[in-house]
Structures are given as structure tokens and as C-alpha cells.
Write a protein that holds these residues in place. Structure first.
Motif, PDB file in Angstrom:
ATOM      1  N   GLU A  42     -21.774  30.983  -2.646  1.00 43.74           N
ATOM      2  CA  GLU A  42     -21.100  31.177  -4.032  1.00 43.74           C
ATOM      3  C   GLU A  42     -19.682  31.863  -3.478  1.00 43.74           C
ATOM      4  N   ALA A  43     -19.772  33.015  -2.653  1.00 44.56           N
ATOM      5  CA  ALA A  43     -18.623  33.779  -2.413  1.00 44.56           C
ATOM      6  C   ALA A  43     -17.561  32.798  -1.550  1.00 44.56           C
ATOM      7  N   SER A  45     -17.058  29.810  -2.504  1.00 47.25           N
ATOM      8  CA  SER A  45     -16.419  28.947  -3.483  1.00 47.25           C
ATOM      9  C   SER A  45     -15.441  29.403  -4.384  1.00 47.25           C
ATOM     10  N   THR A  46     -15.281  31.075  -4.428  1.00 49.08           N
ATOM     11  CA  THR A  46     -14.456  31.779  -5.046  1.00 49.08           C
ATOM     12  C   THR A  46     -12.969  32.071  -4.526  1.00 49.08           C
ATOM     13  N   ILE A  47     -13.069  31.568  -3.066  1.00 44.31           N
ATOM     14  CA  ILE A  47     -11.831  31.933  -2.301  1.00 44.31           C
ATOM     15  C   ILE A  47     -11.089  30.586  -2.160  1.00 44.31           C
ATOM     16  N   ASP A  48      -9.748  30.934  -1.817  1.00 42.58           N
ATOM     17  CA  ASP A  48      -8.847  29.710  -1.632  1.00 42.58           C
ATOM     18  C   ASP A  48      -9.285  29.048  -0.141  1.00 42.58           C
ATOM     19  N   VAL A  83     -21.214  38.873  -5.384  1.00 42.95           N
ATOM     20  CA  VAL A  83     -21.034  37.692  -6.208  1.00 42.95           C
ATOM     21  C   VAL A  83     -22.382  37.782  -7.140  1.00 42.95           C
TER      22      VAL A  83
END
Length: 503
Positions: A42-43, A45-48, A83
Motif C-alpha cells: 500500500e505504501a 502505491s502512494t508514491i511516485d 499507511v
């Protein structure tokens, strides 16, 4: 006949507990690992995605530097991110590369640290002019040569071994820069630490001016920058890279010295005290009854200009000690300036009250003393605190110069023992009163231990060093050479050639 059982009654409870524990561990660990994997997923998926460069976490992890100290702008970092997994907040560690903003910050850190080092280097010119102005014309070339060579030799000594002693961790070598040479930051950090080491050696030159052999000066500059300064620096600042110093954790609160009131200035001052005791006073400094005679400097305007160059250099010395390009630089520069100005005022009124004249030499030493004293707490002291530290240092330097000369019979031509040694100790102790929110005896004790350790180490090794030089290659020039001046006897030059001025 007794009935045989697989598990004797006496051990049934033990096995029951063991089986329960095993199943509990299996039952608990599986969801924990699953939860951690889910958190990482999940982490990520949140970053560029550009920060991953198409690589897996294992591939990026293998590229991590051995520590943050050796990180380059292209090196990946590990980052903890919180997250939401299954309705719960979970911390996940991910590995990624720097963003454009972070690369800019990295380059800013490198740039500012280098610029600060350049300003500290300018202090060499300040010391040269200050010392030359406070001493006699017949020794001006010698003063300049010593300030040239203590930086040249100090650089080599710190490069070869001093940096290793000060900052190397238990499993690495920093001889000739070692692994720091692999990164842009490594060069910037080394340069800043190198100019600090050379400053310590330069401080000593003032205490033994006008009577020291040039070869002896070269010898002790090597030892100071290769061993004496780095050893104590490692005790107080080793963790700035990968070392670990015992003073950093003393009494559980640690010895604090942000920019070196003790680590740089007092160490140099106490070595100078040892040197001045071993080499003894200049000819004619004391009369038959032991009363001091004034030996005026030949060019006080030189000394004032040198003082101002040192003031300018201090805007690299203190703000540069952050080694980061951030907004705190301005605050540190302001506190430095306040302490310097207050030190000048404190010295002015003290010497005016004693001698009924506003002496320029003491005033210069006063503003230098203020900036020496503020180094320890400059990053955390208030405006009022900076003023107090500075004005006390200015008054203290006048009293100290007179005491050392009249009572201890020590000849310090430029007052470096008082400016750097005494006022450095004052500033270090003042942190416990003016640099923390709540006064603590434990913090004061930790500061006192650092000051005491610095004195014992620098003064003790200084006595050994200068005594050894005295009885081997020789420490002091002959009486005839001293009377003629070291410019001619040691260098074959004159700073002010009369014939050249006439023709």
C-alpha cells in the motif's frame, strides 16, 4: 501393574504449555507478516513510480550506502511511511530514490557547507594579520610564514590520519578520506572539518610568537592536526560521521558543543598555554622583579583588519556548523553577530575602567572572545542569552589577559590563551544556563566534564609535545636571532625593506 501413559502426569502441563506456545506463535506470526507485506504494498502505491525507477524493493535495498554519511544524490534511501491496512495504521519501511526537491536540498547542503568552509579558510588571513599587527615588524614575515604553513601542513596531516582518528567507525578506514571520497557530500564534510583543524593549529601560533624556531612550528603543527585535535574532536563530535565519542553520552545527557567553543577554541588555547610555559617569555618581557613590560605591536590597523576578517569568517564557522542549507542559518549568524558586538563593548568598558583609556587591542580581542564563547550554544540561545555570553566574555578576556601576564608570568603576545582557552570554557559552561529551557545540574556537570577533559588533554599533550621538541630539534631561537628578528634569521627576508622604500 501400573498403567503406562505416553506423557507422565508430571510433564503433561509442560508439554501443554509448549504446544500452546508453538501454535500461538504460528497463529500470530502469519498475520503479522501478511500485514507488513500489505503495508509495504500500500505504501508503494502512494508514491511516485519514478522514485522506484522500475526496480524491486530488494534491488533498491542492495544499493543503500553503508550509512547516511556516505549518501550521494543518486543513492536510494529507506523511509518509514504510515499507511492504513485493514482499518489500522501500520508503519512500513520502503526503499526509494530521491525526488527532484530532495536532490536540490542535497546539493544545497553541499554548496552551503563548501561556502562556509571557504569563509572559515579566510580566517587564516585574519589570524595572520591580527598576529602580525600585535607583534613587532622584525617578525612579520615569520608570522605570515607560520600561518601559511600551518594550513598547508594541517591539511596534509588531517588528510592522512587526523580525519580517520576523528570520525572513522570501528569497521572502516578514513585514511586519505577513505570512503567519503566516493560521495559529493564526503568532500564537503571533509573540507569543512579540515579548516576547523587548521584553525586550532593557527590559534597556537600567537602564544609562541616572536621566539619559536620555524622547524619546531612545522613539527608541532603536524602533531596538533594529526593527533591532538582529532582525538578530542572524536570524543565530542565523532557521531557527526560514523564515529562514537565518550563525551557525546556523558552522564546520560551528553556534552554539547555545537560549533566548537571547547573542541576548537579551548583546545587551541590550552595547547598555546602549554607552549608558552615551555618556551618561556620573550626577551625583555619581564623586568628583574618579574613585572611585565609592554611590547607594543607594530601595526594596530593590521590587527583591526585581521579582527574584522575573523568576524567575517565566523559567519561560516558558526552557521556552517549546521552543514545543512536551511533557514536556521540566519538565526545562528545573528546570534554570532550579537555576541561579537557585545564582547567588543564588554572589553571596551572593562579596559577603559582599568586603564582610563579605550584600548583598541583589548577591544578587538573582546569581540573575538564574544564569538568564541557563543560557539557552543549559538544554535539554541536566545537574543538575550547571546548578549550576556558576549558581554561577559568581553570583560573576562581583559581580566584574563592581565591575570595570565601579571600573576602567572606567561607571555602571550596576542592574548590567544584568554580569547580562545578561557572564553571558550566560559561559553561551553554558559550553555547549561542560557542554552537550555530548564537549568539542570546534570547538564552543567556534563559541560564541566567536557571543559575539564579538554583542558587535561590539550594542556597535558601540549606539555609533552613542546618539551619533546625542546630537547630534540629545539624549540626556541637563540638570543641573537630573537634580538635581530626572526624574519632575517629564519627566512632571510624583511617585511619592510628600508632600501626598497627609499628607492
Amino acid at each position: 501393574m501400573k498403567k503406562t501413559t505416553l506423557f507422565p502426569k508430571s510433564t503433561k502441563y509442560l508439554y501443554f504449555i509448549l504446544f500452546t506456545a508453538v501454535f500461538a506463535v504460528i497463529g500470530i506470526q502469519t498475520p503479522i507478516y501478511a500485514e507488513t507485506d500489505a503495508a509495504v504494498t500500500e505504501a508503494l502505491s502512494t508514491i511516485d513510480p519514478a522514485l522506484l525507477q522500475g526496480k524491486t524493493q530488494d534491488e533498491i535495498k542492495r544499493e543503500l550506502p553503508i550509512s547516511g554519511s556516505y549518501r550521494d544524490e543518486t543513492s536510494p534511501i529507506s523511509e518509514d511511511i504510515e499507511v492504513n491496512v485493514g482499518g489500522q495504521t501500520v508503519t512500513a519501511t520502503i526503499y526509494r530514490y530521491l525526488s527532484d526537491i530532495e536532490i536540490l536540498q542535497y546539493r544545497g547542503d553541499v554548496l552551503w557547507t563548501c561556502l562556509a568552509a571557504f569563509l572559515v579558510f579566510l580566517m587564516q588571513a585574519g589570524f595572520a594579520m591580527l598576529e602580525a599587527g600585535f607583534t613587532r615588524a622584525k617578525n612579520a614575515v615569520n608570522i605570515m610564514m607560520k600561518n601559511i604553513m600551518d594550513f598547508c601542513i594541517g591539511t596534509m596531516a588531517f588528510l592522512v590520519v587526523g580525519y580517520h582518528i576523528m570520525f572513522a567507525g570501528p569497521d572502516e578506514s578514513l585514511f586519505f578520506l577513505g570512503q567519503t571520497a566516493a560521495t559529493q557530500w564526503g568532500f564537503a564534510f571533509w573540507l569543512f572539518q579540515c579548516v576547523f583543524a587548521a584553525t586550532t593549529a593557527t590559534i597556537v601560533s600567537g602564544g609562541v610568537a616572536e621566539r619559536t624556531k620555524f622547524t619546531a612550528y612545522l613539527a608541532y603543527s603536524v602533531v596538533i592536526c594529526a593527533f591532538i585535535y582529532p582525538m578530542f574532536g572524536g570524543w565530542a563530535w565523532g557521531s557527526l560521521l560514523d564515529g562514537s565519542g565518550w563525551l557525546e553520552g556523558v552522564l546520560g545527557v551528553g556534552f554539547y558543543d555545537f560549533a566548537g567553543s571547547t573542541v576548537v577554541h579551548s583546545i587551541g588555547g590550552w595547547i598555546a598555554l602549554a607552549a608558552a610555559i615551555v618556551i618561556r617569555p620573550r626577551l625583555g618581557k619581564f623586568d628583574a622583579k618579574g613585572n611585565p613590560r609592554a611590547i607594543p605591536g607594530h601595526n594596530l590597523p593590521f590587527a583591526v583588519i585581521g579582527g574584522f576578517l575573523l568576524w567575517l569568517g565566523w559567519f561560516g564557522f558558526n552557521p556552517g556548523s549546521t552543514t545543512t542549507f536551511d533557514g536556521n542559518l540566519a538565526r545562528i549568524a545573528v546570534m554570532t553577530n550579537i555576541a561579537g558586538a557585545a564582547g567588543g563593548i564588554g572589553a571596551l568598558f572593562t579596559v577603559w575602567a582599568i586603564f582610563k583609556k579605550p584600548d583598541v587591542g583589548m577591544t578587538v580581542n573582546g569581540f573575538l572572545a564574544g564569538m568564541v564563547a557563543i560557539c557552543t550554544a549559538v544554535d539554541c540561545v536566545s537574543v538575550f542569552g547571546a548578549l550576556i555570553i558576549g558581554v561577559v566574555a568581553g570583560a573576562l578576556v581583559v581580566i584574563s589577559v592581565l591575570f595570565i601576564e601579571k600573576n602567572l608570568k606567561v607571555d602571550d603576545p596576542v592574548g590567544c590563551i584568554s580569547v580562545h582557552g578561557v572564553c571558550g570554557a566560559w561559553g561551553t559552561l554558559a550553555y547549561a544556563f542560557l542554552g537550555v529551557e530548564t537549568f539542570s545540574l546534570k547538564i552543567l556537570a556534563a559541560q564541566a566534564i567536557g571543559v575539564g577533559a579538554g583542558f587535561l588533554w590539550a594542556f597535558g599533550t601540549g606539555l609533552i609535545l613542546f618539551t619533546a621538541i625542546k630537547y630534540t630539534i629545539g624549540l626556541r631561537v637563540t638570543e641573537e636571532e630573537e634580538m635581530a628578528g626572526l624574519d632575517i634569521s629564519e627566512h632571510g627576508n624583511e617585511a619592510y625593506n628600508i632600501d626598497s622604500m627609499v628607492y
